[in-house]
Design an enzyme around this catalytic site. Structure first.
Site, PDB file in Angstrom:
ATOM      1  N   HIS A 193       0.829  -1.201   0.000  1.00  0.00           N
ATOM      2  CA  HIS A 193       0.000   0.000   0.000  1.00  0.00           C
ATOM      3  C   HIS A 193       0.868   1.258   0.000  1.00  0.00           C
ATOM      4  O   HIS A 193       0.741   2.107   0.877  1.00  0.00           O
ATOM      5  CB  HIS A 193      -0.918   0.019   1.219  1.00  0.00           C
ATOM      6  CG  HIS A 193      -1.915  -1.084   1.265  1.00  0.00           C
ATOM      7  ND1 HIS A 193      -2.597  -1.422   2.419  1.00  0.00           N
ATOM      8  CD2 HIS A 193      -2.367  -1.928   0.316  1.00  0.00           C
ATOM      9  CE1 HIS A 193      -3.422  -2.424   2.176  1.00  0.00           C
ATOM     10  NE2 HIS A 193      -3.288  -2.755   0.904  1.00  0.00           N
ATOM     11  N   HIS A 253      -7.412  -0.126   2.711  1.00  0.00           N
ATOM     12  CA  HIS A 253      -6.782  -0.522   1.463  1.00  0.00           C
ATOM     13  C   HIS A 253      -6.977   0.627   0.488  1.00  0.00           C
ATOM     14  O   HIS A 253      -7.956   1.374   0.576  1.00  0.00           O
ATOM     15  CB  HIS A 253      -7.405  -1.809   0.952  1.00  0.00           C
ATOM     16  CG  HIS A 253      -7.188  -2.970   1.881  1.00  0.00           C
ATOM     17  ND1 HIS A 253      -6.748  -4.199   1.463  1.00  0.00           N
ATOM     18  CD2 HIS A 253      -7.340  -3.069   3.218  1.00  0.00           C
ATOM     19  CE1 HIS A 253      -6.645  -5.010   2.500  1.00  0.00           C
ATOM     20  NE2 HIS A 253      -6.998  -4.339   3.583  1.00  0.00           N
TER      21      HIS A 253
END
Length: 694
Positions: A572, A615
């Site tokens: 990420h 996310h």
């Protein structure tokens, strides 16, 4: 006992699924009609366009679709990767991403970090999607929003420069942009009951291109998740998509429930479109640099075109731009393009031999990422990995191949540290001056000020009800169940930079993992918490002995050493083109315009200035939708009626993930991409689960 290799593979599996295939139902192996109506070749590309989009990933395709709604606006997308049309069986089945992979192929950028001094001197793989749709084509499909307090903290960080424009990033406005991309379908009743799924439908969008739903198949052990969390003191989140994601829940996914396929930016925003003469997409074409008018004001350089090539040694071609260049290469690709265009830190460009066009010390700085590690137990119950490995009829069904386990939880410092949470935060606050002096990988005072701003904003969020650790359940390995603990707000910041004159050479990635003490301590407590959840009822009834890291890793010192040698990326990455004031090493302003450039914007996950407990796909869709609106407003271009259907297009495949064939088009969410390469890794990934960037 589990080997190190199997453990690392599970880490990757918990972090982000990549592609699928060998165990895909026959109905997925179809001769899909190529979506060529908007594709062009290098020979047929026009001489100029109103907008040139550098990068056909998640954000780039959203913006291209939205801008080209105006038939009088011409748009070109340049994508370094391939279209993906030749490998639908790898891209479409959601669970396929858990059992096979395209890593190491032309669909993977295959980035790697430099050796990480504070993490065992390890070189860690950082793959990213090199295909239309970018990492949304190969990620874990998790639909997880950031929290309201995080988004508002981001807005506040840029408000001092432009309070009016910063309102676009205020929670309620940003939520509207995220919802604009979505079309939610509730789960099947039996799936909802078995997994204890809870959601608020009005917090998710309806009528957008990207499909949001749940798998068509579920296993009973997932139902153990929420009661085990509650037994550990972690409450369930009643409305995790509404701005308060603290607690446990089973996340929705970017899945099209009409045909159980992945929904991602290409399948949702591009494939369903009717022919658009004003939209051209050119694949296998790497942007080598943005061309600037040398006579333009040095404080506001004007981009006149974009240079691209299919190979490092191939001929270069230039396409002119009439209005703007929009850079959408992601947290690694966007700074890569800008630096090779002469924009960025002067010391980096001088060392690489790239002539300076516009100095931006913060470009490539402020890199933040989620780190992850996990606990593995033998399984006493059937897992998805067992079913997949069996080769049974169930394992070949589309419903089973839609199963992506998304049982997660976000946990705050009070749960992690109990009575010591306040002291831990105070220690972090008191370390700011020393951290800014010793841990910033730049000599620029602007970058140091940006580090302080991000650090302070992150520290101030700690008492809020948001996650410092993300817990994730994995049941996609045969014979094993794992719980992952992932750091959500790192105080360690790294950078990316170039070291050559060729953009075909990889960008250098240094996340600077564990350079700040708080990150290691937080992950240690997260690993302990994962063990407590596994030992709580009813989850403990499904678990046998702990096999990794094993009972021999129990003291704080042992866990710390183990984490340094085993923690991995959750894929990420963000903040390398941070939306901050220029005085804080910012790269873009609140309108996504690059400082010092008259007509260049960046619109992707690289602009988020601080890490989210989420996310990144959902917020990146929202960012792209908002970017398109900002640009349309500036140029006063109308929004056409939503034509995200094929309107009778007879060429579309009825089995493909096209919103033309139903209300449900497709786009994907989640984290990023798995990380291992080589034949042995690919074989292992086939029997492991991938969860979670991008």
């Amino acid at each position: 006992m589990w080997s190190r290799e199997i453990f690392l593979t599970i880490v990757a599996s918990l972090s982000l699924p990549v592609l699928c295939s060998s165990h895909i139902p026959n109905n997925y192996h179809h001769a899909r009609a190529l979506h060529i109506r908007n594709y062009v070749t290098s020979a047929s590309v026009a001489d100029s366009y109103d907008f040139i989009i550098a990068g056909g990933g998640l954000a780039g395709l959203v913006i291209a679709s939205r801008l080209s709604e105006d038939p009088d606006t011409t748009v070109l997308v340049l994508e370094a990767g391939e279209s993906g049309d030749d490998v639908p069986s790898f891209l479409n089945p959601p669970a396929g991403t858990y059992y096979d992979s395209l890593l190491g192929t032309s669909y993977d950028w295959a980035h790697k970090t430099v050796p990480q001094r504070n993490a065992g001197d390890r070189i860690m793989p950082w793959p990213r999607g090199k295909v239309l749709g970018g990492s949304s084509a190969i990620n874990g499909m998790y639909f997880v929003r950031p929290s309201e307090v995080e988004v508002n903290a981001w807005k506040d960080m840029i408000a001092s420069d432009d309070a009016s424009s910063s309102e676009a990033w205020e929670w309620n406005n940003f939520l509207k942009s995220m919802k604009k991309s979505e079309n939610f379908t509730p789960p099947r009743a039996e799936v909802e009951a078995m997994a204890n799924i809870r959601y608020q439908a009005d917090s998710i969008g309806a009528g957008g291109p990207m499909q949001v739903s749940y798998p068509g198949f579920m296993l009973p052990v997932v139902g153990n998740w929420l009661p085990s969390l509650e037994a550990t003191g972690i409450a369930s989140a009643p409305d995790p998509t509404g701005g308060k994601n603290y607690g446990g829940f089973v996340a929705a996914l970017s899945i099209n429930p009409t045909n159980w396929t992945r929904s991602y930016s290409k399948s949702a925003y591009i494939d369903p479109l009717p022919p658009r003469k004003n939209l051209d997409i050119l694949v296998s074409s790497t942007v080598t640099k943005i061309i600037f008018d040398e006579k333009s004001d040095s404080a506001s350089r004007v981009a006149t075109g974009v240079e691209f090539s299919s190979t490092a040694s191939g001929p270069r071609k230039v396409v002119n731009v009439k209005k703007e260049v929009i850079v959408t290469g992601g947290a690694l690709g966007s700074p890569h393009i800008l630096m090779h265009s002469g924009v960025g830190p002067k010391d980096v460009l001088d060392a690489a031999g790239v002539p300076l066009v516009s100095e931006l010390p913060g470009l490539g700085q402020h890199l933040q990422d989620h780190m992850t590690a996990l606990v593995v137990w033998d399984a006493k119950v059937e897992t998805a990995g067992d079913i997949q490995q069996s080769g049974s009829e169930i394992s070949k069904q589309a419903e089973f191949m839609s199963f992506v386990n998304s049982a997660i939880a976000y946990v705050n410092t009070s749960t992690l540290f109990a009575a010591n949470a306040g002291e831990f935060q105070t220690n972090i606050r008191n370390a700011l001056a020393e951290s800014a002096e010793t841990l910033v990988p730049s000599k620029s005072q602007e970058v140091v000020e940006g580090y302080k701003a991000i650090y302070s904003a992150t520290e101030k969020l700690m008492p809020e009800g948001l996650g410092q650790i993300e817990l994730l359940l994995s049941i996609n390995s045969p014979g094993a169940i794992a719980i992952q603990a992932a750091l959500q707000h790192a105080f360690s910041q790294g950078r990316v930079y170039i070291n050559s004159t060729s953009i075909f050479d990889p960008i250098v990635v240094d996340p600077n993992y564990f350079s700040h003490f708080a990150d290691l301590v937080t992950m240690r407590e997260g690993l302990k918490l994962a063990r407590r959840v596994g030992q709580a009822s009813p989850m403990r009834d499904a678990l046998g002995p702990e096999t990794f890291p094993g009972p021999g890793v129990s003291s704080d010192a042992q866990i710390d050493d183990w984490l340094r040698g085993n923690a991995q990326t959750e894929f990420h990455p963000a903040a390398t083109c941070a939306m901050l004031p220029r005085s804080q090493g910012g790269v873009v302003n609140a309108k996504l315009q690059v400082y010092g450039l008259a007509n260049v914007r960046v619109a992707d996950a690289s602009v988020f200035p601080l890490s989210f407990s989420a996310h990144l796909a959902s917020p990146t869709y929202g960012l792209a939708e908002q970017a398109a609106d900002i640009i349309k407003t500036l140029y006063k271009t109308p929004s056409a009626p939503n034509d995200s259907s094929n309107n009778g297009d007879s060429d579309s495949d009825p089995n493909a993930d096209n919103s033309s064939n139903s209300k449900n088009g497709g786009i994907s969410l989640g984290s990023g991409i798995p990380s291992f390469s080589g034949a042995i890794w690919r074989t292992m990934i086939c029997v492991v689960a991938f969860l979670v960037i991008f």
